[in-house]
Design an enzyme around this catalytic site. Structure first.
Site: not given
Length: 448
Positions: A87, A173, A188, A192
């Site tokens: 990521h 948000r 968050s 995921k």
């Protein structure tokens, strides 16, 4: 309805006053909001309390777990080999996913990658992939399994059943000024990624003028939170703090970036993109237990590029996800802008600095990105950089080339690019490596 033994208003006050919430209390908030039991205005108040008061590491892990379990958690245990993903926190020209997923898969690691779209000045992996004609990022879990079984990697978007709590909470948000909370960002991202059913995760945390976190200390703090949270959830995690003071590679824009990824997978490409891709792929392979060291994995990654195996894997992945793999062999089949304009240097000297965010915004202005999620992207437009920090130039020499379709968008993009460059008469020192720092979980270091 949720249990009457807890009241949301009491938990809002508790966090407002700086107290630590229990795992049950956090689970109560997440489950209730996901089920529609709590109104947006109360959750907004709680989110603001979290932003202002922060969360402990234990609270962040509890929030991550509650969000993770709000929906489907994918399970690939029967596939055998370890599952590893990467990521990135986002940047300009950040295209490494399209390079490292095929490399890691070619090394025998499963890569079930769920990616996002670009928003603001940063590009998105899904938008790049969709510039390949026919490429389908909207696969079901069953279709994803089929692709993984056949080629070892699959790159898709988030499905409706994965972490629904995050979808609802992130939308809130975004309109309540609470996006910047490190605790909420960590939960968050990690919820995921862990929902993908992975064993390990490599994080590329960007810092610099083109990153969301301009200060390195902020990037390090977020990286430490994510590494520790992953470890608490039983996963091996490593974070690389990497430079985003100028675009990564030379191409910015969706189809252009696909072209540059192909160049790298075919043994070419700019050195900064190649080096970072090899670093990230090496960590994926090492955490995927396909090598005994990161150094060995890096050599393996380079060899998989050199012998064509990684490029073939990208072609296989593209075909299996409905894409026209011929476009990878023949770039003329990728979307191409109708017009080009060269931006020339007005002076002699050296490039001393680039405002990376302005370059990203320039690409967005041309149509290569979104200001709102609903905006339509033009996959053909973008920027080719001929000069970057440290490069010598002469007056009249090309700084970059703008690829555009709309003349109405050109003037603003040109101004942004011109103002993004700074120059000096003398040569400037450049950082030797894009990787500023590596943060590992204890389980990595222990070889567990």
């Amino acid at each position: 309805m949720r249990s009457r033994l807890m009241r949301l208003i009491d938990l809002i006050r508790k966090k407002r006053d700086g107290a630590e919430l229990t795992g049950d209390e956090i689970g109560f908030i997440v489950a209730g909001y996901t089920a529609g039991d709590f109104p947006d205005y109360q959750i907004s108040a709680w989110l603001m309390a979290v932003l202002l008061r922060g969360m402990s590491r234990v609270e962040i892990a509890a929030l991550t777990g509650a969000m993770l379990n709000s929906g489907e958690v994918l399970d690939w245990n029967d596939l055998g080999a370890r599952k590893v993903d990467k990521h990135s926190t986002g940047g300009v020209g950040d295209k490494t996913s399209l390079i490292i997923a095929p490399i890691a898969a070619a090394a025998g690691v499963y890569v079930p990658m769920i990616s996002g779209r670009g928003l603001g000045h940063t590009g998105g992996t899904l938008d790049k992939l969709e510039s390949i004609p026919g490429f389908n990022v909207n696969l079901s879990a069953k279709q994803m399994r089929s692709v993984l079984e056949q080629c070892g990697a699959c790159l898709i978007g988030q499905t409706a059943t994965i972490v629904p709590a995050d979808k609802k909470m992130y939308a809130l948000r975004d309109v309540t000024g609470t996006v910047e909370s490190p605790a909420l960002i960590c939960a968050s991202i990690m919820s995921k990624k862990l929902a993908e059913g992975i064993d390990a995760l490599v994080l590329d945390v960007k810092t610099g003028s083109g990153a969301f976190m301009k200060k390195e200390a902020d990037a390090v703090h977020l990286a430490e939170l994510m590494v520790e949270t992953g470890e608490r959830m039983g996963k091996k995690v490593v974070a690389l703090i990497t430079d985003m003071d100028q675009p990564l590679g030379k191409y910015v824009g969706n189809a252009l970036e696909v072209l540059e990824c192909v160049e790298v997978l075919q043994g070419g490409g700019p050195s900064d993109l190649v080096d970072l891709s090899l670093d990230l792929a090496a960590w994926m392979i090492y955490l995927g237990e396909r090598s005994s060291s990161v150094e060995e994995a890096k050599k393996l990654s380079a060899s998989l590029i050199a012998d064509g195996t990684a490029f073939k894997k990208f072609c296989d992945l593209t075909r299996l996800q409905g894409g026209d793999e011929r476009a990878l062999e023949n770039p003329s089949l990728l979307p191409r802008a109708k017009n080009q304009e060269e931006i020339l240097s007005s002076q002699n000297g050296y490039v001393s600095r680039m405002d990376c965010e302005k370059v990203g915004v320039a690409s967005l202005v041309l149509g290569g990105g979104r200001e709102k999620k609903e905006d339509t992207i033009d996959p053909a437009v973008g920027i080719v950089l001929h000069k970057k920090v440290g490069d010598k130039l002469s007056a009249g020499e090309r700084l970059c080339t703008l690829h555009y379709n709309s003349a109405a968008r050109l003037s603003e993009a040109r101004s942004l690019i011109q103002s993004s460059y700074s120059f000096s008469a003398a040569a400037v020192a450049t950082r030797g490596t894009l990787v500023h720092r590596i943060i590992e979980s204890k389980s990595n270091q222990a070889g567990a």
